[in-house]
Design an enzyme around this catalytic site. Structure first.
Site, short mmCIF file in Angstrom:
data_model
loop_
_atom_site.label_atom_id
_atom_site.label_comp_id
_atom_site.label_asym_id
_atom_site.label_seq_id
_atom_site.Cartn_x
_atom_site.Cartn_y
_atom_site.Cartn_z
N TYR A 1 8.49 -37.80 35.69
CA TYR A 1 9.25 -37.15 34.60
C TYR A 1 8.32 -36.80 33.45
O TYR A 1 8.46 -35.76 32.82
CB TYR A 1 10.37 -38.07 34.11
CG TYR A 1 11.29 -37.35 33.16
CD1 TYR A 1 12.40 -36.65 33.63
CD2 TYR A 1 11.03 -37.33 31.79
CE1 TYR A 1 13.21 -35.94 32.76
CE2 TYR A 1 11.84 -36.63 30.92
CZ TYR A 1 12.93 -35.94 31.40
OH TYR A 1 13.74 -35.24 30.55
N ARG B 1 15.79 1.86 34.62
CA ARG B 1 15.23 1.57 33.31
C ARG B 1 15.52 2.80 32.46
O ARG B 1 14.70 3.70 32.30
CB ARG B 1 13.72 1.30 33.37
CG ARG B 1 13.39 -0.04 34.03
CD ARG B 1 13.44 -1.23 33.06
NE ARG B 1 14.60 -2.08 33.20
CZ ARG B 1 14.59 -3.41 33.03
NH1 ARG B 1 13.47 -4.04 32.77
NH2 ARG B 1 15.68 -4.11 33.09
N PHE C 1 22.68 -4.42 32.14
CA PHE C 1 22.16 -3.80 33.36
C PHE C 1 22.20 -4.75 34.55
O PHE C 1 22.29 -4.33 35.69
CB PHE C 1 20.73 -3.28 33.15
CG PHE C 1 19.75 -4.33 32.73
CD1 PHE C 1 19.63 -4.70 31.41
CD2 PHE C 1 18.96 -4.96 33.68
CE1 PHE C 1 18.73 -5.70 31.03
CE2 PHE C 1 18.06 -5.95 33.31
CZ PHE C 1 17.96 -6.31 31.97
N ASP D 1 2.97 -10.66 24.46
CA ASP D 1 3.74 -10.86 25.68
C ASP D 1 2.71 -10.69 26.79
O ASP D 1 2.36 -9.57 27.17
CB ASP D 1 4.87 -9.84 25.77
CG ASP D 1 5.70 -10.05 27.04
OD1 ASP D 1 5.18 -10.65 28.00
OD2 ASP D 1 6.85 -9.58 27.07
N PHE E 1 11.16 -5.12 25.17
CA PHE E 1 11.51 -5.59 26.51
C PHE E 1 12.87 -6.28 26.41
O PHE E 1 13.17 -6.91 25.39
CB PHE E 1 10.45 -6.54 27.09
CG PHE E 1 10.81 -6.94 28.50
CD1 PHE E 1 10.69 -6.04 29.53
CD2 PHE E 1 11.36 -8.18 28.76
CE1 PHE E 1 11.09 -6.36 30.82
CE2 PHE E 1 11.76 -8.52 30.05
CZ PHE E 1 11.62 -7.60 31.08
N THR E 2 13.66 -6.17 27.46
CA THR E 2 15.08 -6.59 27.40
C THR E 2 15.26 -8.02 26.88
O THR E 2 15.92 -8.23 25.86
CB THR E 2 15.71 -6.46 28.80
OG1 THR E 2 14.87 -7.15 29.73
CG2 THR E 2 15.81 -4.99 29.21
N LYS F 1 4.99 -13.07 37.20
CA LYS F 1 4.32 -11.78 37.40
C LYS F 1 2.85 -12.04 37.76
O LYS F 1 2.56 -12.46 38.85
CB LYS F 1 4.46 -10.91 36.14
CG LYS F 1 5.83 -10.34 35.77
CD LYS F 1 7.04 -11.09 35.99
CE LYS F 1 8.32 -10.48 35.46
NZ LYS F 1 8.59 -10.57 34.05
C1 LIG Z 1 9.69 -10.51 33.09
C2 LIG Z 1 9.28 -10.26 31.70
C3 LIG Z 1 9.68 -11.11 30.67
C4 LIG Z 1 10.65 -12.27 30.87
O1 LIG Z 1 10.18 -13.18 31.78
P1 LIG Z 1 11.16 -13.97 32.80
O2 LIG Z 1 10.23 -14.85 33.55
O3 LIG Z 1 11.84 -12.95 33.65
O4 LIG Z 1 12.13 -14.74 31.98
C5 LIG Z 1 9.20 -10.84 29.40
N1 LIG Z 1 8.40 -9.78 29.15
C6 LIG Z 1 8.01 -8.94 30.11
C7 LIG Z 1 7.12 -7.79 29.79
C8 LIG Z 1 8.45 -9.15 31.42
O5 LIG Z 1 8.09 -8.28 32.37
#
Ligand SMILES: *Cc1c(COP(=O)(O)O)cnc(C)c1O
Length: 470
Positions: A84, A394, A461, A227, A136-137, A270
């Site tokens: 933990y 998008r 979306f 980011d 970004f969303t 990613k």
């Molecule tokens: C995917 C993404 C996020 C959010 O990350 P999650 O792992 O999906 O929560 C933030 N910024 C960008 C540019 C992304 O592509």
């Protein structure tokens, strides 16, 4: 005397790359009929997010958490220390982020939005402004939930799908300076710089631009938060496109990129080649203390942040693999292969080709459809119907509604994203995708738009449902 023909034919140019790996395990995919796909699409309300994965042939919905792990990462999964507190995999992850990204403190989170949540909660106060190079969303949603207002400061070229600008993700320094003059530096907790810019088509930021943003914000005492979700891909574009960086390693460029910022939020799903995971990394000790306290409420203890030990190990190893020059060259090479195939077939896409995806220009596909008829959403549905290829809208659906007026945001770009998972599909799959997109383009005049029949309140979306207009 006649020379034999076989000697006179010129050889094709040597191909510049192939994948630096071979396949060890395969996952069979189910083939569907056009009837299967019509049924599946109607059941999903013409939203590709609501399709079942087993109904999809080639899944280009996202590159998020969909990449293939290496044998070394899988081996690391067996070395998970599921304590933990104080798991050895956490310390390995922390060390790896410090080494490759260069930040002092690391707070693990279950994925990128977990990090965005922590950061926005701590730094954004009601009435604040958060400038960013295109939204970004999830990033914007968390800034707004904390009471902030997102302000787009990306260069205008980012909104033009035909512009060949090599760094379309760059920050518009004049726009940023004007915002600081208008609202005052004390109302701007940080500038959020995405490297690369997902919503602009996976477009990079140049080293020179980020350095200039650093100089500007330092004069005003404003932080920069990266980011860093696709920072490795951004570093590769700098190596390829920016003068003075051609001979440098991607790993070195990544370190320099991060050195112009104070913190980063990261989705490990990613660049870092894992199915789940993320982190918040910061240099300020005070900020770290707040984040490592808050993470306990929302994600888990600060030495696991919602991840299993094995997942932290896989991510640490994924980071090491992600910065390898041969890996990133093949990864982006595959995206470019698909992009060039589409260009050759006359299919309209966003230029230049981005890092993680090829974006179809739905406005150029369907000039006869109004933006309120959701052209990109309609295009994604037609693409699935044609050959079982799943893509993502998008455009106006992703952009959501204005917080003030309740009206749709009307983004300049109306795109369908064909996102390529890392190390998953072959060149033959890319050929199928290109041929299918070309067939849908050839049938463009018969295309009809959509009507939204269900609209969720947050990030619509993902779960909105549609009907085809008669
Ligand atoms: C995917 C993404 C996020 C959010 O990350 P999650 O792992 O999906 O929560 C933030 N910024 C960008 C540019 C992304 O592509």
């Amino acid at each position: 005397m006649n020379t034999p023909a076989v000697h006179s034919r010129p050889r094709p140019a040597r191909r510049s790359w192939a994948e630096p790996w071979k396949v060890k395990v395969v996952e069979p995919i189910r083939m569907t009929t056009p009837e299967d796909r019509m049924c599946a699409l109607a059941a999903a309300g013409y939203n590709t997010f609501l399709l079942k994965s087993e109904d999809v042939y080639i899944d280009l919905l996202t590159d998020s958490g969909t990449s293939a792990m290496s044998d070394w990462q899988w081996a690391g999964m067996m070395l998970g220390d599921e304590a933990y507190a104080g798991s050895r995999n956490f310390y390995h992850l922390e060390e790896t982020v410090q080494q490759y990204y260069g930040y002092r403190h690391v707070v693990p989170t279950h994925q990128g939005r977990g990090a965005e949540h922590l950061l926005s909660t701590i730094l954004v106060e009601p009435g604040d402004y958060v400038p960013g190079n295109m939204y970004f969303t999830t990033t914007r949603a968390h800034q707004e939930l904390a009471g902030g207002t997102f302000v787009d400061v990306v260069i205008p070229e980012a909104h033009d799908p035909a512009s060949e600008h090599p760094f379309k993700g760059n920050v518009d320094l004049a726009a940023l300076e004007a915002l600081i003059a208008r609202v005052g530096a004390q109302r701007i907790p940080y500038v959020c710089v995405a490297v690369t810019v997902n919503m602009a088509g996976g477009q990079p930021v140049s080293m020179a631009n980020l350095r200039a943003v650093r100089e500007l914000t330092q004069r005003h005492g404003i932080r920069i938060v990266l980011d860093a979700t696709r920072a490795v891909e951004n570093a590769y574009f700098i190596q390829q496109r920016e003068a003075g960086h051609h001979d440098r390693k991607v790993a070195e460029l990544l370190r320099e990129l991060c050195s112009y910022s104070d913190a980063c939020t990261m989705s490990g799903k990613k660049d870092a080649l894992v199915n789940i995971g993320g982190w918040l990394a910061v240099n300020e000790t005070g900020l770290y203390e707040e984040a490592s306290n808050l993470v306990v409420l929302y994600e888990g203890l600060h030495t696991y942040g919602g991840m299993a030990g094995r997942d932290m190990e896989a991510m640490a190893r994924g980071i090491v693999e992600s910065v390898d020059d041969e890996h990133i060259k093949a990864r982006i090479g595959q995206v470019e292969y698909l992009g060039h195939a589409l260009i050759e077939m006359g299919v309209p896409i966003v230029r230049p080709i981005g890092g993680h995806a090829v974006y179809l220009d739905a406005k150029a596909f369907y000039p006869h459809l109004a933006q309120e008829a959701f052209p990109a959403q309609a295009l994604a549905a037609y693409l699935y119907e044609d050959a079982g290829i799943r893509a993502m809208e998008r455009g106006i659906v992703s952009a959501g509604r204005s917080k003030e007026t309740g009206e749709h945001h009307h983004p300049a770009l109306e795109l369908v994203r064909l996102t390529i998972p890392r190390r998953v599909y072959t060149q033959a799959h890319m050929d199928i995708v290109a041929e299918s997109a070309a067939a849908v383009f050839d049938a463009r005049e018969r295309a009809v738009g959509l009507r939204m029949i269900h609209e969720p309140r947050y990030l619509r979306f993902f779960q909105a449902r549609f009907e085809r207009l008669a």
